[in-house]
Design a protein around this motif. Structure first.
Motif, PDB file in Angstrom:
ATOM      1  N   VAL A  64       8.097   3.809  16.258  1.00  0.00           N
ATOM      2  CA  VAL A  64       8.055   4.664  15.068  1.00  0.00           C
ATOM      3  C   VAL A  64       6.929   4.184  14.156  1.00  0.00           C
ATOM      4  CG1 VAL A  64       9.324   5.401  13.016  1.00  0.00           C
ATOM      5  CG2 VAL A  64      10.505   5.207  15.216  1.00  0.00           C
ATOM      6  N   GLN A  65       6.032   5.096  13.807  1.00  0.00           N
ATOM      7  CA  GLN A  65       4.910   4.747  12.949  1.00  0.00           C
ATOM      8  C   GLN A  65       5.338   4.722  11.489  1.00  0.00           C
ATOM      9  OE1 GLN A  65       1.599   7.307  13.703  1.00  0.00           O
ATOM     10  NE2 GLN A  65       1.367   6.604  15.809  1.00  0.00           N
ATOM     11  N   PHE A  66       4.794   3.776  10.761  1.00  0.00           N
ATOM     12  CA  PHE A  66       5.087   3.640   9.338  1.00  0.00           C
ATOM     13  C   PHE A  66       3.876   3.029   8.648  1.00  0.00           C
ATOM     14  CE2 PHE A  66       6.392  -0.242  11.399  1.00  0.00           C
ATOM     15  CZ  PHE A  66       5.893  -1.239  10.584  1.00  0.00           C
ATOM     16  N   THR A  67       3.864   3.132   7.347  1.00  0.00           N
ATOM     17  CA  THR A  67       2.841   2.489   6.534  1.00  0.00           C
ATOM     18  C   THR A  67       3.510   1.360   5.766  1.00  0.00           C
ATOM     19  OG1 THR A  67       1.652   4.575   6.280  1.00  0.00           O
ATOM     20  CG2 THR A  67       1.159   2.834   4.680  1.00  0.00           C
ATOM     21  N   ALA A  68       2.934   0.163   5.849  1.00  0.00           N
ATOM     22  CA  ALA A  68       3.454  -0.980   5.106  1.00  0.00           C
ATOM     23  C   ALA A  68       2.608  -1.167   3.849  1.00  0.00           C
ATOM     24  CB  ALA A  68       3.412  -2.240   5.961  1.00  0.00           C
ATOM     25  N   VAL A  69       3.285  -1.353   2.706  1.00  0.00           N
ATOM     26  CA  VAL A  69       2.611  -1.553   1.434  1.00  0.00           C
ATOM     27  C   VAL A  69       3.132  -2.856   0.823  1.00  0.00           C
ATOM     28  CG1 VAL A  69       2.195  -0.618  -0.871  1.00  0.00           C
ATOM     29  CG2 VAL A  69       2.401   0.942   1.090  1.00  0.00           C
ATOM     30  N   ASP A  70       2.220  -3.748   0.518  1.00  0.00           N
ATOM     31  CA  ASP A  70       2.552  -5.057  -0.038  1.00  0.00           C
ATOM     32  C   ASP A  70       2.754  -4.929  -1.548  1.00  0.00           C
ATOM     33  OD1 ASP A  70       2.626  -7.664  -0.998  1.00  0.00           O
ATOM     34  OD2 ASP A  70       0.911  -8.337   0.197  1.00  0.00           O
ATOM     35  N   ILE A  71       3.990  -5.069  -1.995  1.00  0.00           N
ATOM     36  CA  ILE A  71       4.274  -4.926  -3.423  1.00  0.00           C
ATOM     37  C   ILE A  71       3.891  -6.176  -4.225  1.00  0.00           C
ATOM     38  CG2 ILE A  71       6.047  -3.159  -3.157  1.00  0.00           C
ATOM     39  CD1 ILE A  71       8.158  -5.371  -3.548  1.00  0.00           C
ATOM     40  N   THR A  72       3.506  -7.246  -3.543  1.00  0.00           N
ATOM     41  CA  THR A  72       3.071  -8.445  -4.263  1.00  0.00           C
ATOM     42  C   THR A  72       1.607  -8.356  -4.666  1.00  0.00           C
ATOM     43  OG1 THR A  72       2.465  -9.726  -2.288  1.00  0.00           O
ATOM     44  CG2 THR A  72       4.762  -9.871  -3.044  1.00  0.00           C
ATOM     45  N   THR A  73       0.868  -7.426  -4.074  1.00  0.00           N
ATOM     46  CA  THR A  73      -0.552  -7.269  -4.402  1.00  0.00           C
ATOM     47  C   THR A  73      -0.888  -5.877  -4.921  1.00  0.00           C
ATOM     48  OG1 THR A  73      -1.126  -6.620  -2.129  1.00  0.00           O
ATOM     49  CG2 THR A  73      -1.244  -8.978  -2.671  1.00  0.00           C
ATOM     50  N   ASN A  74       0.061  -4.960  -4.893  1.00  0.00           N
ATOM     51  CA  ASN A  74      -0.181  -3.583  -5.314  1.00  0.00           C
ATOM     52  C   ASN A  74       0.726  -3.277  -6.511  1.00  0.00           C
ATOM     53  OD1 ASN A  74      -0.052  -0.726  -5.555  1.00  0.00           O
ATOM     54  ND2 ASN A  74      -0.732  -0.493  -3.434  1.00  0.00           N
ATOM     55  N   ASP A  75       0.159  -3.367  -7.709  1.00  0.00           N
ATOM     56  CA  ASP A  75       0.943  -3.172  -8.933  1.00  0.00           C
ATOM     57  C   ASP A  75       1.536  -1.769  -9.039  1.00  0.00           C
ATOM     58  OD1 ASP A  75       0.410  -5.777  -9.706  1.00  0.00           O
ATOM     59  OD2 ASP A  75      -1.295  -5.224 -10.972  1.00  0.00           O
ATOM     60  N   GLN A  76       0.813  -0.755  -8.580  1.00  0.00           N
ATOM     61  CA  GLN A  76       1.329   0.613  -8.628  1.00  0.00           C
ATOM     62  C   GLN A  76       2.541   0.770  -7.717  1.00  0.00           C
ATOM     63  OE1 GLN A  76      -2.373   2.814  -7.793  1.00  0.00           O
ATOM     64  NE2 GLN A  76      -1.971   3.900  -9.719  1.00  0.00           N
ATOM     65  N   ALA A  77       2.480   0.173  -6.546  1.00  0.00           N
ATOM     66  CA  ALA A  77       3.603   0.249  -5.611  1.00  0.00           C
ATOM     67  C   ALA A  77       4.821  -0.472  -6.187  1.00  0.00           C
ATOM     68  CB  ALA A  77       3.212  -0.349  -4.259  1.00  0.00           C
ATOM     69  N   LEU A  78       4.607  -1.623  -6.791  1.00  0.00           N
ATOM     70  CA  LEU A  78       5.707  -2.367  -7.410  1.00  0.00           C
ATOM     71  C   LEU A  78       6.331  -1.554  -8.541  1.00  0.00           C
ATOM     72  CD1 LEU A  78       7.425  -4.914  -7.647  1.00  0.00           C
ATOM     73  CD2 LEU A  78       5.652  -5.863  -9.154  1.00  0.00           C
ATOM     74  N   ALA A  79       5.502  -0.929  -9.364  1.00  0.00           N
ATOM     75  CA  ALA A  79       6.013  -0.091 -10.455  1.00  0.00           C
ATOM     76  C   ALA A  79       6.805   1.098  -9.906  1.00  0.00           C
ATOM     77  CB  ALA A  79       4.862   0.395 -11.330  1.00  0.00           C
ATOM     78  N   TYR A  80       6.354   1.661  -8.806  1.00  0.00           N
ATOM     79  CA  TYR A  80       7.049   2.792  -8.184  1.00  0.00           C
ATOM     80  C   TYR A  80       8.444   2.394  -7.704  1.00  0.00           C
ATOM     81  CZ  TYR A  80       8.158   6.330  -4.638  1.00  0.00           C
ATOM     82  OH  TYR A  80       8.793   7.275  -3.867  1.00  0.00           O
ATOM     83  N   VAL A  81       8.544   1.301  -6.938  1.00  0.00           N
ATOM     84  CA  VAL A  81       9.844   0.927  -6.379  1.00  0.00           C
ATOM     85  C   VAL A  81      10.801   0.381  -7.435  1.00  0.00           C
ATOM     86  CG1 VAL A  81       8.955   0.567  -4.041  1.00  0.00           C
ATOM     87  CG2 VAL A  81       9.162  -1.374  -5.558  1.00  0.00           C
ATOM     88  N   THR A  82      10.274  -0.288  -8.462  1.00  0.00           N
ATOM     89  CA  THR A  82      11.160  -0.831  -9.489  1.00  0.00           C
ATOM     90  C   THR A  82      11.439   0.173 -10.599  1.00  0.00           C
ATOM     91  OG1 THR A  82       9.305  -1.865 -10.663  1.00  0.00           O
ATOM     92  CG2 THR A  82      10.492  -3.228  -9.070  1.00  0.00           C
ATOM     93  N   GLY A  83      10.402   0.848 -11.061  1.00  0.00           N
ATOM     94  CA  GLY A  83      10.558   1.770 -12.181  1.00  0.00           C
ATOM     95  C   GLY A  83      11.094   3.127 -11.783  1.00  0.00           C
ATOM     96  N   GLU A  84      10.409   3.766 -10.844  1.00  0.00           N
ATOM     97  CA  GLU A  84      10.792   5.133 -10.460  1.00  0.00           C
ATOM     98  C   GLU A  84      12.026   5.167  -9.557  1.00  0.00           C
ATOM     99  OE1 GLU A  84       8.742   9.022  -8.415  1.00  0.00           O
ATOM    100  OE2 GLU A  84       7.479   7.643  -9.561  1.00  0.00           O
ATOM    101  N   LEU A  85      12.055   4.283  -8.545  1.00  0.00           N
ATOM    102  CA  LEU A  85      13.188   4.291  -7.616  1.00  0.00           C
ATOM    103  C   LEU A  85      14.330   3.390  -8.078  1.00  0.00           C
ATOM    104  CD1 LEU A  85      11.327   4.262  -4.173  1.00  0.00           C
ATOM    105  CD2 LEU A  85      12.172   6.232  -5.481  1.00  0.00           C
ATOM    106  N   GLY A  86      14.039   2.399  -8.926  1.00  0.00           N
ATOM    107  CA  GLY A  86      15.074   1.543  -9.490  1.00  0.00           C
ATOM    108  C   GLY A  86      15.536   0.396  -8.614  1.00  0.00           C
ATOM    109  N   TYR A  87      14.728  -0.012  -7.649  1.00  0.00           N
ATOM    110  CA  TYR A  87      15.117  -1.099  -6.748  1.00  0.00           C
ATOM    111  C   TYR A  87      14.551  -2.438  -7.207  1.00  0.00           C
ATOM    112  CZ  TYR A  87      16.574   2.532  -3.469  1.00  0.00           C
ATOM    113  OH  TYR A  87      17.182   3.606  -2.875  1.00  0.00           O
ATOM    114  N   SER A  88      15.260  -3.508  -6.865  1.00  0.00           N
ATOM    115  CA  SER A  88      14.771  -4.850  -7.174  1.00  0.00           C
ATOM    116  C   SER A  88      14.772  -5.749  -5.940  1.00  0.00           C
ATOM    117  CB  SER A  88      15.627  -5.491  -8.276  1.00  0.00           C
ATOM    118  OG  SER A  88      16.967  -5.586  -7.874  1.00  0.00           O
TER     119      SER A  88
END
Length: 89
Positions: free
Chosen positions: A27-51
């Protein structure tokens, strides 16, 4: 169908295992490093609410699902959807 795995690549067992399960099923997927991508971190914590990583976002036919942490049941469901889509094509 698109799958994005938001991950912490260093020391995250759930991140590694989630990617291994998708890889093993082909199964193909895209991996995004939330330790180096501030926008991705904001998305998963702020918009989606995950920690907790990984956060998997799965989109199919305009519908989106997501979860946080290692979730073999959800991973199996996505793999089944992907396999069914390949079989139908």
């Amino acid at each position: 169908m698109t799958i994005t795995v938001y991950e912490k690549p260093s020391g995250c067992f759930g991140c590694k295992k989630t990617k291994e399960l998708f890889d093993a099923a082909g199964v193909q997927f895209t991996a995004v490093d939330i330790t180096t991508n501030d926008q991705a971190l904001a998305y998963v914590t702020g918009e989606l609410g995950y920690s907790q990583a990984p956060v998997v976002v799965y989109e199919k036919d305009g519908s989106e699902d997501h979860w946080s942490g290692l979730n073999p049941t959800k991973i199996s469901q996505v793999i089944a959807f992907d396999t069914a889509a390949i079989t139908l094509v």
